[in-house]
Design an enzyme around this catalytic site. Structure first.
Site, PDB file in Angstrom:
ATOM      1  CG  HIS A 108      -2.019  -0.932   1.199  1.00 49.52           C
ATOM      2  ND1 HIS A 108      -2.903  -1.088   2.245  1.00 49.52           N
ATOM      3  CD2 HIS A 108      -2.430  -1.796   0.242  1.00 49.52           C
ATOM      4  CE1 HIS A 108      -3.801  -2.018   1.922  1.00 49.52           C
ATOM      5  NE2 HIS A 108      -3.531  -2.446   0.715  1.00 49.52           N
ATOM      6  CE1 TYR A 164      -7.430   3.741  10.152  1.00 48.54           C
ATOM      7  CE2 TYR A 164      -6.389   4.051   8.013  1.00 48.54           C
ATOM      8  CZ  TYR A 164      -6.382   3.495   9.284  1.00 48.54           C
ATOM      9  OH  TYR A 164      -5.338   2.705   9.678  1.00 48.54           O
ATOM     10  N   PRO A 196      -6.859  -0.590  17.572  1.00 51.29           N
ATOM     11  CG  PRO A 196      -8.665  -1.809  16.743  1.00 51.29           C
ATOM     12  CD  PRO A 196      -8.140  -1.186  17.998  1.00 51.29           C
ATOM     13  CE  LYS A 227       1.693   2.965  13.650  1.00 48.48           C
ATOM     14  NZ  LYS A 227       2.607   2.781  12.517  1.00 48.48           N
ATOM     15  CE1 TYR A 253      -2.115   3.142   8.410  1.00 40.72           C
ATOM     16  CE2 TYR A 253      -0.853   3.173   6.370  1.00 40.72           C
ATOM     17  CZ  TYR A 253      -1.881   2.663   7.132  1.00 40.72           C
ATOM     18  OH  TYR A 253      -2.670   1.668   6.622  1.00 40.72           O
TER      19      TYR A 253
END
Length: 397
Positions: free
Chosen positions: A72, A202, A294, A298, A386
């Protein structure tokens, strides 16, 4: 029985630690209270930082993630019914994350351990640890009804939040920090193509949070925020798909492929840290020492960085006969833990609907999201956290 390092827990952190130690010539035995099939059947995370992928390669088990993992380069944020991409790779100088299920990581590590003929003792009952405050630690357990004892130099507690290792630390020797969130995540696993193959999505909406992730090009993992009191039985597949669509932008909702769930569960969200992470000859790693929501992906990655610090310290101890690394393990690990806790808390606070997120609260979230997607500095901060901060970030300042 005797070994150099006794590892409690055969999840990814315990198996990865065992593999790294084995490659360095350090003897280890893993003790696990569940069966191998049970461990392999647990449904968990699926987004790997580059640091975690690098560790799998270092352990000699990176071939399948390289062949089957999906890289990604971005993430996508949805708010006000509009989707906004964040160019993670471009903002971090080429870094990526990889979609590859924790179940697959566990299988790769199990297979490597079996191929090397290393000892893993499954279905061990009544596990207890002793003597870790002295020079002769011992692990006692029952297997097939027989009481057994394993002597060792060190004990690695990789046995999760409810494991025996942290619970065995004397009262007063450990400080626990916890934040419990007032909602849960209803998650489903379904054999349908992911709605996005190049990014995790998200969603912030007035109906609550939604997330679209994947385990492979044919298996998807989706979540919606739900009341913590809800029961899985209240959520039919049709209700879930309808609710998720309502939280996404119209174009994405329209092209989402739905299907029967093969797993469905509700998980509470909490932030938790135990300090320190070393007690004499006992070391905690992974969920035994910390839990993150979540939202930031991580949990598994933080366990992997613990294992990197711990394996390096133990290798240094056996190869160079110095305790400097193990003496510094807790400080190093906790510095990274708290950075990940901060990021996970921030992203959770930004994307979810809280009991007081009405009117003013929702508008503030939307204003922050607007700033985030339009400010290169803010987007870069999100992106670098991230993909995972460097292992030595801030260690020498």
């Amino acid at each position: 029985m005797r070994t150099q390092v006794a590892i409690i827990g055969a999840g990814p952190s315990g198996l990865l630690l065992g593999q790294l130690l084995h490659k360095a010539g350090i003897d280890n035995i893993i003790i696990e209270r569940q069966s191998a099939d049970y461990v392999l059947g647990r449904i968990r995370a699926g987004i790997l930082e580059q640091i975690t992928v690098d560790l799998l390669n270092e352990a000699g088990v990176g071939a399948r993630v390289a062949a089957e993992g999906t890289v990604h380069h971005s993430i996508e944020l949805v708010y006000r019914n509009t989707r906004h991409p964040i160019d993670v790779t471009g903002l971090t100088g080429g870094k990526v994350v990889t979609a590859y299920g924790q179940t697959e990581v566990t299988k790769d590590l199990m297979d490597a351990r079996a191929a090397a003929g290393l000892t893993t003792l499954y279905s061990a009952a009544d596990v207890s640890i002793h003597g870790f405050d002295g020079s002769s630690p011992v692990v006692r357990f029952r297997q097939n009804g027989e009481l057994k004892e394993l002597a060792c130099d060190f004990i690695a507690g990789c046995d999760g939040f409810h494991g025996v290792c942290r619970a065995s630390v004397p009262e007063g020797a450990i400080t626990e920090y916890e934040k419990v969130y007032p909602f849960g995540w209803l998650g489903i696993l379904a054999d349908v193509p992911p709605v996005s193959t190049h990014a995790i999505v998200y969603a912030n909406s007035e109906r609550g949070f939604g997330l679209c992730s994947m385990r492979s090009l044919t298996r998807s993992r989706y979540y919606v925020q739900c009341p913590i009191e809800d029961k899985v039985e209240q959520w039919s597949d049709d209700r879930f798909w309808d609710e998720l669509r309502r939280r996404l932008d119209p174009e994405m909702a329209e092209r989402m492929v739905t299907g029967p769930s093969i797993e469905k569960s509700i998980a509470p969200l909490r932030s938790f840290v135990a300090e320190p992470m070393r007690f004499g000859r006992l070391f905690l790693a992974g969920d035994a020492a910390h839990i993150v929501p979540p939202t930031g992906a991580k949990g598994l990655n933080l366990a992997a960085s613990d294992v990197k610090y711990l394996s390096s310290a133990l290798i240094e101890y056996y190869h160079e006969r110095t305790s400097a690394g193990i003496d510094d393990y807790s400080r190093k690990a906790l510095a990274r833990v708290w950075r990940a806790e901060r990021f996970s808390w921030w992203l959770t606070s930004l994307m979810h609907r809280f009991p007081d997120t009405q009117g003013f609260g929702q508008k503030v979230q939307e204003a922050e999201l607007e700033y985030l997607v339009n400010s290169e500095a803010a987007s870069r901060s999100l992106a670098e956290n991230y993909v995972g901060l460097p292992l030595d970030f801030g260690q020498f300042r």
